[in-house]
Design an enzyme around this catalytic site. Structure first.
Site, PDB file in Angstrom:
ATOM      1  N   TRP A 188      26.377  53.879  75.793  1.00 44.17           N
ATOM      2  CA  TRP A 188      25.509  52.832  75.231  1.00 44.17           C
ATOM      3  C   TRP A 188      25.414  51.653  76.206  1.00 44.17           C
ATOM      4  O   TRP A 188      24.369  51.019  76.333  1.00 44.17           O
ATOM      5  CB  TRP A 188      26.096  52.355  73.894  1.00 44.17           C
ATOM      6  CG  TRP A 188      25.339  51.215  73.271  1.00 44.17           C
ATOM      7  CD1 TRP A 188      24.291  51.304  72.405  1.00 44.17           C
ATOM      8  CD2 TRP A 188      25.561  49.811  73.478  1.00 44.17           C
ATOM      9  NE1 TRP A 188      23.853  50.055  72.056  1.00 44.17           N
ATOM     10  CE2 TRP A 188      24.613  49.114  72.705  1.00 44.17           C
ATOM     11  CE3 TRP A 188      26.466  49.068  74.240  1.00 44.17           C
ATOM     12  CZ2 TRP A 188      24.545  47.732  72.665  1.00 44.17           C
ATOM     13  CZ3 TRP A 188      26.396  47.684  74.206  1.00 44.17           C
ATOM     14  CH2 TRP A 188      25.445  47.032  73.422  1.00 44.17           C
ATOM     15  N   HIS A 189      26.531  51.386  76.913  1.00 43.35           N
ATOM     16  CA  HIS A 189      26.549  50.231  77.804  1.00 43.35           C
ATOM     17  C   HIS A 189      25.632  50.399  79.010  1.00 43.35           C
ATOM     18  O   HIS A 189      25.154  49.415  79.561  1.00 43.35           O
ATOM     19  CB  HIS A 189      27.967  49.941  78.287  1.00 43.35           C
ATOM     20  CG  HIS A 189      28.788  49.260  77.246  1.00 43.35           C
ATOM     21  ND1 HIS A 189      29.468  49.956  76.277  1.00 43.35           N
ATOM     22  CD2 HIS A 189      29.022  47.949  76.998  1.00 43.35           C
ATOM     23  CE1 HIS A 189      30.080  49.090  75.481  1.00 43.35           C
ATOM     24  NE2 HIS A 189      29.827  47.870  75.900  1.00 43.35           N
ATOM     25  N   GLY A 190      25.425  51.600  79.440  1.00 46.15           N
ATOM     26  CA  GLY A 190      24.533  51.739  80.582  1.00 46.15           C
ATOM     27  C   GLY A 190      24.463  53.168  81.072  1.00 46.15           C
ATOM     28  O   GLY A 190      25.343  53.983  80.787  1.00 46.15           O
ATOM     29  N   PHE A 223      22.364  45.494  78.961  1.00 43.75           N
ATOM     30  CA  PHE A 223      22.579  46.641  78.073  1.00 43.75           C
ATOM     31  C   PHE A 223      21.540  46.638  76.956  1.00 43.75           C
ATOM     32  O   PHE A 223      21.521  47.431  76.105  1.00 43.75           O
ATOM     33  CB  PHE A 223      23.993  46.613  77.481  1.00 43.75           C
ATOM     34  CG  PHE A 223      25.063  46.519  78.546  1.00 43.75           C
ATOM     35  CD1 PHE A 223      24.903  47.226  79.732  1.00 43.75           C
ATOM     36  CD2 PHE A 223      26.188  45.754  78.382  1.00 43.75           C
ATOM     37  CE1 PHE A 223      25.868  47.148  80.725  1.00 43.75           C
ATOM     38  CE2 PHE A 223      27.163  45.677  79.366  1.00 43.75           C
ATOM     39  CZ  PHE A 223      27.006  46.370  80.530  1.00 43.75           C
TER      40      PHE A 223
END
Lengths: 317, 487
Positions: free
Chosen positions: B325-327, B487
């Site tokens: 999800w962060h990247g 993000f």
């Protein structure tokens, strides 16, 4: 209804009290902060001081080569004047183009006809993006500091201090200065880096590597920039005498510049002749000149170069 | 428009005054003002992506209504999946497409097949992961009949786009935020002052701690091959402080700003670096995201109900998805995986819910055991952050390897002492010490400064706030983009 009115007035009172308290607090913070900003002087950084003087009558223009290489004090002394100011920045910020011209117009005191204007040229400040050098929307200075600096004559210059100054404001409070960069009140940037052979050799190696591997690949000659140089000359001409100067660089740098544009010198000579400007090419006149990194004239050699330029001006009144 | 910018310093008071003085008597107009202000705030980044935000809002609004009005389960399911697929589709295209295309080409090259992947040159819309998750939580809650669909479009749009949380959270839930948007709000002096206090603390965390640490974290990580041993440890520590100061500082500003408008947002951080184990850390770090994954992924997957294998599998899924999800980078996935590994022993020994209260609940100092536990957890977290910060997994491994190899090398120890004296100086360590003292003393409250100095005489307390504001202005580091915006 009465209750509602009471609630409403209490609400209004509390809201006003909140706004009053917050405003007082913020005013106090802003007041102290403004006092700190008023302490800002030429020591702030390598640009700030140039935006704090009044409008100027005579200007040295160009990039960091001129900023470091031409000392107005020496030229003024030689010519018996006191009005020359160095308004040069860097290769990124002040190549010839619309942004720099607007800034020059803001800085220039458009009165009288006896000013002198030294416009330094090199393949980089008349060069732009290799893929499309004449596309003005790709000019590298478009999003940089000079573009947004609509006020260049105020002290303190809040626009610069709030938007473009990158250091800590504590340094302003303490009047802390970069020990290697001293911007003088006449706009000359005195760079005091170690000049022992090892240090010079390392800096020169790094600088030449940067130019060969990056700058050379990025830039090509730009006719559009040359035409902006022409517009700059046309703007300045009514207010005095305009001179074109190409400053000395090391032999290795000359080689890189020749690689970038073999006919640069011919183009500039033609340009000077068309515009009826005296042109002094000192690029190869580097025998007695010391450089900090092969690209910038060391402060010890600045008087030599400045005197040569002054002599040229004296000979072309 | 950054929270720590002059533009925001003008924007916020203007919206505040309009909100309470001009639209204060009408909830409808207050919400319209919040929506317009939020869209303006978002358009300041890139107006083109405002249409994406509007589309996402309209999509979830209409699919929510359709789900609610669907005559049978089949119809409801159709609209539910429409919303989920379109929402995740946008996220996949904007955030993950290039990652998958490049990874596929790289995998093929391992088999000797050279593929030139077709990648797209598009910037990531700010906050897309946050508002997509907002919308998703809303449609999932309707699908499972936890909430009714919202019929008032303006109120729903404010729920998605409320400017303090729009670009980096906290990730709100319809069950928490929508009722507040629907209810008349009245100005509360003490809450508003509390909001300002939280903003002040958030600005200190962001502009002083995070931005000053960022200068050193960047200098060391970007030239990691020039350093070794302790200097690399310093780099990792600076990044650990940077990311906490940056993100929790942003959250504090967001929560404080929302409170000025009479709205309470979900708490996002609860002093995570004082955690005694990694399970506690994850209950205290980015709480709104952790709880989102718990409620909308972990629980539907079976949560802790099944056998050990099921719990381990679900835990790994949660951490890996959270990392992703962060990247779109393997570094984030490895970071997630590493945290799952840290979590595993606690899970297997059934000790993941041992530390539910804040450390040293009734004493000022922790016990030796608690201090030791906190230190171990902090060290593990620092190690994991190296993967989060590094540009690639390879460079993270090289970083850790050079760091460990040089730990006892006297030359490198001297290098790190030199770095501390020459590059860091004494101001930053003093600020970090001050920061930890305030955080420690306020650890039992919503945020560190919430009760700090409340018993002091008014003049002294306000002088303290004045001093803090001046420290922020005078010592702020070079402005850095908020990390979580990407993000």
């Amino acid at each position: 209804m009465l209750v509602k009115n009471n609630n409403s007035s209490i609400f209004s009172f509390k809201l006003k009290k909140f706004i009053l308290h917050t405003s007082l607090f913020l005013a106090l913070v802003a007041g102290i902060f403004t006092l700190v900003l008023f302490r800002a002087g030429f020591e702030v950084d390598e640009f700030y001081g140039r935006f704090t003087t009044p409008k100027q009558h005579s200007l040295i223009l160009g990039t960091s080569r001129a900023a470091q290489g031409l000392n107005p004090e020496v030229i003024n002394q030689e010519l018996g004047r006191n009005d020359l100011f160095n308004y040069s920045f860097t290769n990124e910020h002040s190549p010839y183009g619309p942004v720099y011209l607007r800034s020059i117009q803001s800085k220039h005191d458009a009165i009288g006809h006896d000013g002198i204007f030294i416009l330094t040229v090199d393949p980089w400040n008349i060069g732009s993006d290799k893929n499309n050098p004449d596309d003005e929307s790709l000019f590298r200075e478009n999003d940089l500091m000079l573009h947004g600096m609509w006020d260049v004559n105020s002290s303190p210059n809040l626009l610069y201090l709030l938007h473009y100054y990158e250091g800590s404001y504590y340094n302003i409070l303490k009047k802390k200065q970069d020990p290697q960069l001293h911007l003088r009140p006449n706009g000359w940037l005195e760079v005091m880096v170690p000049m022992d052979s090892t240090s010079v050799e390392k800096r020169t190696k790094d600088r030449l590597k940067l130019y060969r591997e990056e700058t050379l690949k990025r830039y090509a000659f730009s006719s559009s920039r040359l035409s902006w140089l022409g517009k700059t000359v046309e703007y300045l001409k009514p207010f005095g005498k305009v001179y074109l100067v190409r400053l000395p660089v090391s032999d290795e740098m000359i080689d890189i510049e020749l690689e970038q544009n073999k006919s640069f010198d011919v183009i500039i000579r033609e340009f000077a002749s068309t515009m009826n400007l005296p042109y002094l090419d000192l690029s190869s006149d580097n025998d007695s000149i010391a450089f900090t990194d092969g690209n910038h004239i060391a402060r010890g050699s600045t008087p030599i170069v400045s005197r040569k330029v002054a002599e040229f001006i004296r000979n072309h009144p | 428009m950054l929270f720590n910018s002059i533009q925001f310093a003008i924007f916020l008071p203007v919206v505040f005054v309009l909100y309470w003085f001009v639209t204060g008597k009408s909830l409808r107009w207050q919400n319209i003002l919040l929506l317009v202000a939020s869209y303006f705030f978002y358009a300041c980044w890139d107006y083109r992506f405002l249409f994406l935000l509007m589309f996402s809002t309209l999509l979830d609004y209409f699919t929510g209504l359709k789900m609610h009005d669907a005559p049978d389960r089949k119809g409801k399911r159709f609209w539910f999946w429409t919303s989920v697929i379109v929402n995740l589709g946008f996220l996949a295209v904007f955030k993950y497409y290039n990652f998958f295309a490049d990874s596929f080409a790289e995998m093929m090259s391992q088999f000797g097949m050279q593929i030139d992947p077709w990648t797209i040159q598009v910037i990531l819309p700010v906050g897309i992961s946050f508002y997509t998750f907002h919308g998703l939580s809303y449609v999932i809650d309707i699908y499972y009949d936890r909430i009714p669909a919202e019929r008032n479009f303006v109120e729903y749009a404010v729920f998605v786009s409320f400017f303090p949380l729009l670009v980096a959270g906290p990730i709100e839930r319809a069950t928490h935020l929508l009722p507040q948007i629907k209810k008349a709000r009245s100005f509360d002096y003490s809450k508003a002052i509390d909001g300002l206090r939280q903003i002040l603390w958030g600005l200190f965390k962001k502009m002083v701690i995070a931005d000053l640490c960022a200068e050193h974290a960047n200098a060391i990580f970007n030239h990691a091959d020039s350093y070794g041993g302790l200097t690399l440890v310093l780099g990792a520590l600076f990044f650990t402080l940077q990311i906490y100061g940056d993100f929790s500082g942003y959250s504090d500003i967001a929560l404080g700003t929302a409170r000025l408008f009479g709205i309470e947002l979900l708490r996002n951080f609860a002093f995570p670096y004082f955690s005694r184990d990694i399970a506690e850390f994850w209950r205290r770090w980015h709480i709104s995201l952790s709880s989102w994954f718990r409620d909308y992924l972990y629980v539907p997957l079976g949560g802790s109900k099944g056998g050990t294998w099921m719990r381990v599998r679900n835990t790994f899924i949660i951490f890996l998805v959270s990392g992703f999800w962060h990247g779109a980078n393997w570094t984030f996935i490895v970071w997630g995986g590493l945290n799952a590994l840290y979590f595993l022993p606690l899970l297997l020994l059934n000790r993941n819910r041992n530390n539910m209260e804040i450390v040293a609940q009734n004493t000022f100092l922790p016990s030796v055991k608690e201090f030791f536990q906190m230190s171990i957890t902090f060290a593990l977290t620092v190690l994991a952050w190296i993967f989060f910060r590094a540009s690639s997994v390879r460079s993270a491994i090289d970083y850790i390897s050079a760091m460990l190899k040089g730990l006892l090398d006297m030359k490198l120890i001297t290098q790190s002492i030199n770095y501390l004296i020459v590059q860091v100086g004494y101001f930053l360590p003093v600020f970090i010490l001050f920061f930890f003292l305030i955080e420690w003393s306020g650890r039992r409250h919503q945020y560190a400064l919430a009760h700090f100095g409340l018993r002091w005489p008014k003049m002294i307390r306000w002088s303290f706030y004045l001093g803090l504001a001046l420290v922020i202005l005078l010592f702020a580091g070079k402005e850095q983009q908020f990390i979580y915006f990407q993000f």
